[in-house]
Design a protein around this motif. Structure first.
Motif, short mmCIF file in Angstrom:
data_model
loop_
_atom_site.label_atom_id
_atom_site.label_comp_id
_atom_site.label_asym_id
_atom_site.label_seq_id
_atom_site.Cartn_x
_atom_site.Cartn_y
_atom_site.Cartn_z
N VAL A 269 0.86 -1.19 0.00
CA VAL A 269 0.00 0.00 0.00
C VAL A 269 0.89 1.23 0.00
CG1 VAL A 269 -1.74 1.31 1.25
CG2 VAL A 269 -1.88 -1.18 1.20
N GLU A 270 0.53 2.22 -0.82
CA GLU A 270 1.26 3.48 -0.88
C GLU A 270 0.32 4.64 -0.59
OE1 GLU A 270 3.85 6.26 -3.99
OE2 GLU A 270 2.81 4.46 -4.70
N LEU A 271 0.69 5.47 0.37
CA LEU A 271 0.00 6.72 0.66
C LEU A 271 0.78 7.85 -0.01
CD1 LEU A 271 -2.05 8.50 2.25
CD2 LEU A 271 -0.43 8.44 4.16
N PHE A 272 0.11 8.71 -0.77
CA PHE A 272 0.83 9.76 -1.48
C PHE A 272 0.04 11.08 -1.41
CE2 PHE A 272 -1.92 7.79 -4.62
CZ PHE A 272 -2.46 8.87 -5.31
N SER A 273 0.78 12.16 -1.50
CA SER A 273 0.20 13.49 -1.54
C SER A 273 1.20 14.44 -2.18
CB SER A 273 -0.16 13.98 -0.14
OG SER A 273 -0.65 15.31 -0.18
N ASP A 274 0.72 15.31 -3.04
CA ASP A 274 1.57 16.36 -3.60
C ASP A 274 0.70 17.57 -3.90
OD1 ASP A 274 0.62 16.24 -6.50
OD2 ASP A 274 1.35 14.20 -6.23
N GLY A 275 1.33 18.72 -3.98
CA GLY A 275 0.56 19.92 -4.27
C GLY A 275 1.36 21.18 -4.04
N GLU A 276 0.66 22.30 -4.14
CA GLU A 276 1.29 23.61 -3.99
C GLU A 276 0.26 24.61 -3.51
OE1 GLU A 276 3.90 26.80 -6.67
OE2 GLU A 276 2.99 25.02 -7.59
N GLY A 294 -3.99 10.51 -1.96
CA GLY A 294 -4.60 9.26 -2.37
C GLY A 294 -3.87 8.04 -1.85
N LEU A 295 -4.38 6.89 -2.26
CA LEU A 295 -3.81 5.59 -1.89
C LEU A 295 -3.65 4.74 -3.14
CD1 LEU A 295 -5.88 4.57 1.28
CD2 LEU A 295 -3.43 5.03 1.24
N ARG A 296 -2.58 3.94 -3.17
CA ARG A 296 -2.39 2.94 -4.21
C ARG A 296 -2.24 1.57 -3.55
NH1 ARG A 296 1.33 6.77 -6.22
NH2 ARG A 296 0.52 7.90 -8.04
N TYR A 297 -2.93 0.59 -4.12
CA TYR A 297 -2.80 -0.79 -3.65
C TYR A 297 -2.18 -1.62 -4.77
CZ TYR A 297 -3.93 -5.49 -2.10
OH TYR A 297 -3.85 -6.81 -1.74
N TRP A 302 4.04 -4.11 -11.00
CA TRP A 302 3.90 -2.92 -11.83
C TRP A 302 2.47 -2.35 -11.87
CZ3 TRP A 302 0.40 -3.50 -15.78
CH2 TRP A 302 0.07 -4.81 -16.15
N ALA A 303 1.47 -3.12 -11.47
CA ALA A 303 0.07 -2.68 -11.58
C ALA A 303 -0.50 -2.37 -10.20
CB ALA A 303 -0.77 -3.75 -12.27
N SER A 304 -1.43 -1.40 -10.15
CA SER A 304 -2.02 -1.01 -8.87
C SER A 304 -3.40 -0.43 -9.09
CB SER A 304 -1.13 0.02 -8.17
OG SER A 304 -1.07 1.22 -8.93
N LEU A 305 -4.20 -0.49 -8.02
CA LEU A 305 -5.46 0.23 -7.95
C LEU A 305 -5.23 1.52 -7.16
CD1 LEU A 305 -8.02 -2.61 -7.13
CD2 LEU A 305 -7.70 -1.46 -9.33
N LEU A 328 -11.32 6.81 -8.76
CA LEU A 328 -10.91 5.42 -8.46
C LEU A 328 -10.48 4.82 -9.78
CD1 LEU A 328 -10.71 2.90 -6.63
CD2 LEU A 328 -13.09 2.43 -7.19
N GLY A 329 -9.27 4.32 -9.86
CA GLY A 329 -8.80 3.84 -11.15
C GLY A 329 -7.67 2.85 -11.06
N PHE A 330 -7.02 2.66 -12.21
CA PHE A 330 -5.97 1.67 -12.37
C PHE A 330 -4.69 2.39 -12.77
CE2 PHE A 330 -3.57 -1.19 -15.21
CZ PHE A 330 -3.43 -2.29 -14.39
N GLY A 331 -3.54 1.87 -12.30
CA GLY A 331 -2.27 2.51 -12.61
C GLY A 331 -1.17 1.53 -12.89
N VAL A 332 -0.11 2.02 -13.52
CA VAL A 332 1.10 1.25 -13.74
C VAL A 332 2.27 2.06 -13.19
CG1 VAL A 332 0.19 0.03 -15.74
CG2 VAL A 332 1.39 2.20 -16.07
N GLY A 333 3.27 1.36 -12.68
CA GLY A 333 4.43 2.03 -12.12
C GLY A 333 5.72 1.34 -12.50
N TRP A 334 6.83 2.09 -12.36
CA TRP A 334 8.15 1.52 -12.66
C TRP A 334 9.18 2.16 -11.74
CZ3 TRP A 334 5.39 4.78 -15.76
CH2 TRP A 334 5.92 6.05 -16.00
#
Length: 334
Positions: A269-276, A294-297, A302-305, A328-334
């Motif tokens: 699980v990844e918790l993330f936040s960014d902004g200005e 947001g959150l990524r599971y 390489w794939a996450s919700l 709510l969606g789908f993602g890919v990471g590297w």
């Protein structure tokens, strides 16, 4: 000849096993692999037979590693161990030359691989996409795509972002905007860096049609390791606005940017936040906010919700923009 072959195979097997980290469990099992990190009660062991395995810390008797690891017994301090050596059940020995130190496993809060200031090229990033189709009294089609990437080599770090949002309500376009940003960081020390950035946003629906920003200023990297990263930057910006009625506005502003991500539960699980958040220098009432959390599971390597909430707020003399989006969606990471 046959005995020589067996001897060579035995030596190769011994050399291979010597390169692998070893974890002994309290039930007598022994696992070999590469220790990635320990946090949140989970030790992540990378293996060639089962991928990444998250082991319960309270099930481990002792462990061994030939890696240089940072062992933290508190949230503040840590000790760099040249290697870990097995000890009696419930303990491990931190090998540091002539002064080895044996500690209780229960006293260890984190184990991380130290990250040097100068390092080889590292490239990471992710693409998150959310599609929402609603068919009811009012039909809604919502598309949200976001790219975020980062590359570092030595003292330089390149940061890139791009996003696109589009929404139709009963086949009428209600949201249509996109934006790109590039920032270049030059590290002065292990934590301090100087940033220069360019940003452009385009909106075809709202009164505020175009935003162009050029900025520079100092930043601070609190941490950047296997468990995530957190940095902030304070910038002096020149921003140009273009409104739907053809009027233009430009001003200087100060802003504070942040970029945070944290892996939890064995990096699943990844918790993330960014902004200005920004404030014009010439007007006491205007301000801007552009933030996401947001959150990524992780489903695979390489794939996450992902679940995300975004806030885009501009308060200006010529118009206001106030949007909140949930996706709510789908993602890919590297």
């Amino acid at each position: 000849m046959f005995s020589r072959t067996l001897l060579c195979l035995a030596l190769c097997a011994t050399a291979t096993s010597a390169l692998a980290d070893t974890v002994w469990l309290k039930n007598g099992d022994r696992l070999s692999g590469k220790i990635k990190f320990f946090d949140g009660g989970k030790l992540l062991l990378e293996t060639d037979y089962g991928g990444a395995i998250a082991l319960d810390w309270n099930k481990i008797a002792t462990l061994e590693s030939d890696q240089e690891l940072l062992v933290k017994e508190s949230a503040v301090g840590g000790e760099r161990a040249k290697a870990l050596q097995p000890a009696e059940p419930g303990k491990v020995t931190l090998a540091n030359g002539e002064a080895p130190k044996t500690v209780e496993l229960a006293s260890i809060q984190q184990i991380l691989k130290p990250k040097p200031l100068i390092e080889d090229f590292v490239w990471k990033g992710n693409i998150d996409a959310a599609l929402d189709y609603k068919r009811a009294e009012r039909d809604t089609d919502d598309y949200d795509v976001r790219l975020k990437t980062q590359a570092r080599h030595g003292l330089w770090r390149h940061n890139g972002q791009a996003e696109y949002n589009r929404e139709l309500r009963d086949d009428v376009l209600s949201t249509d905007n996109w934006g790109v940003e590039y920032a270049l960081d030059r590290f002065l020390t292990e934590h301090w860096f100087w940033q220069g950035r360019l940003e452009y946003k385009r909106d075809r629906i709202e009164d505020l049609r175009r935003q162009r920003t050029v900025g520079t200023g100092p930043g601070y990297q609190f941490w950047d390791n296997e468990l995530g990263a957190f940095s902030v930057a304070g910038l002096l910006n020149r921003t140009d606005y273009e409104y739907a009625n053809g009027e233009n506005d430009n001003f200087y502003a100060v802003s504070m940017k942040w970029d945070y991500n944290r892996y939890l539960i064995g990096k699943s699980v990844e918790l993330f936040s960014d902004g200005e958040v920004g404030k014009p220098l010439a007007n006491a009432a205007d301000y801007t906010l552009d933030a996401a959390v947001g959150l990524r599971y992780k489903l695979t390597d390489w794939a996450s919700l992902n679940m995300k909430a975004e806030k885009d707020l501009v308060s200006g003399s010529e118009g206001e923009l106030d949007e909140t989006r949930y996706s709510l969606g789908f993602g890919v990471g590297w």
